[in-house]
Design an enzyme around this catalytic site. Sequence first.
Site, PDB file in Angstrom:
ATOM      1  N   GLY A 217      -0.171   5.629  -5.913  1.00  0.00           N
ATOM      2  CA  GLY A 217      -1.504   5.934  -6.420  1.00  0.00           C
ATOM      3  C   GLY A 217      -2.250   4.682  -6.819  1.00  0.00           C
ATOM      4  N   GLU A 238      11.736   5.054  -6.122  1.00  0.00           N
ATOM      5  CA  GLU A 238      11.909   6.011  -5.029  1.00  0.00           C
ATOM      6  C   GLU A 238      11.131   5.583  -3.796  1.00  0.00           C
ATOM      7  OE1 GLU A 238      10.625   9.689  -6.847  1.00  0.00           O
ATOM      8  OE2 GLU A 238       8.644   9.523  -5.948  1.00  0.00           O
TER       9      GLU A 238
END
Length: 431
Positions: A217, A238
């Site tokens: 983001g 991740e």
Amino acid sequence: MSAKGLYQQKRMAAADAIRVVKNGDTIVVPTAVGEPPALLTALSEARRDFRDVTVSQILPVRKYGYFDPETTEHVRHTAYFFSGASRAGGQEGWIDYIPAYFSELPQLINRNQTPADVVFSMASPMDEHGFFSLALAADYTMAAIEKARVVVLEVNPNVPFANGDCHIHISQVAALCESDDPILEVGLPKIGPVQEAIGKYVADMIPDGATLQIGYGGIPDAVVMQLTDKRDLGIHTEMVGDGIMTLVEAGVVTNRKKNYHHGKMLATFALGSKKLYQFMHRNPALEMHPVDFTNDPFLAGQNDNLHAINATMQIDFMGQCGSESLGFAPYSGTGGQADFVRAANRSNGGKAFIVLPSTAKNDTISRIVPTLSAGTHVSTSKNDINYVVTEFGVAQLRGKTAKQRCEALIGIAHPDFRGELREAAKKMKLL
């Protein structure tokens, strides 16, 4: 038979490879660019030949022909996490959703709580030992390979051969097809002054030697952009993206201070540019592992000074985060946010940051609210929340009373909404 012999025996056109699928099967597909476009296009074109076939996946990046409300009795999608390709179907009800922590998806597959009959995946070219690398997404796919009746690969020379627990041998493969199309590139999100302000607050709280988990983001990327003066950062995350690669190239990420998997960056999927995918190829400093390894809060929390940065859409006075739905309408999914919040809370010296702009819809709606909108899915609980950051400052909530939390959150709300938030808090007996 030799590995090369097996390869030639199993090589076929995508239209033929998909015929290993049987009616009633569930096909597991990796996260994002790990999805095999030739295989999924062939499945889409032949979807009316099948009945009751399900494709299960996190974050599809292309809207294939099988995303079709008129043919769901043939092939339908089940989301572990929604994306732009699947979101409308989820909100309209013809795509279903499996709520789960990202870290626990392999466990659900291992315990037969969610099916995995077939695996379709992108893969690197086979090495001299007969192994392929599923470098773009090891995630839950490695667990699905162990459970599946058949595995079908789309072999592409543009897929890197990465290190880690992300390899499959030709003997485990039922069929494969080949393609040489470029791997889909996903650019960095747009960063504006609000994102920059939030990023600076977070960056100022990250010490030299910290290990980072960085979500996707604009705000997490704004944090990355402001870390260029740090030293000896580590990565246990991740998603590996261009922002992390940039820090490595700048000498900021060295992994020298990591006490858990010293010297290594760990991730479970990749999403970025062609340069990123090339950076991953046989890079000894990077390992790609299944998500029950990278995201397990107990394992990830063994990193000292783990700093986790994730975004939400709405937070209430108690600190509950609604990060995956707009009211009851699904928007994304649980993903790994709660995994890493809990991991950072466990970490010696760790910090878990939840970041969000203070408003939405051109400053007409406050994202800090007395209670979450009706039906909102709670992604991070009030018991797990720690640091909340908007462009107006930082609220540290862990260990604080309900009244203290409310006061701190109002203090970082947009000034235009603080008055009405205070009035609501008084009615709730929190102020």
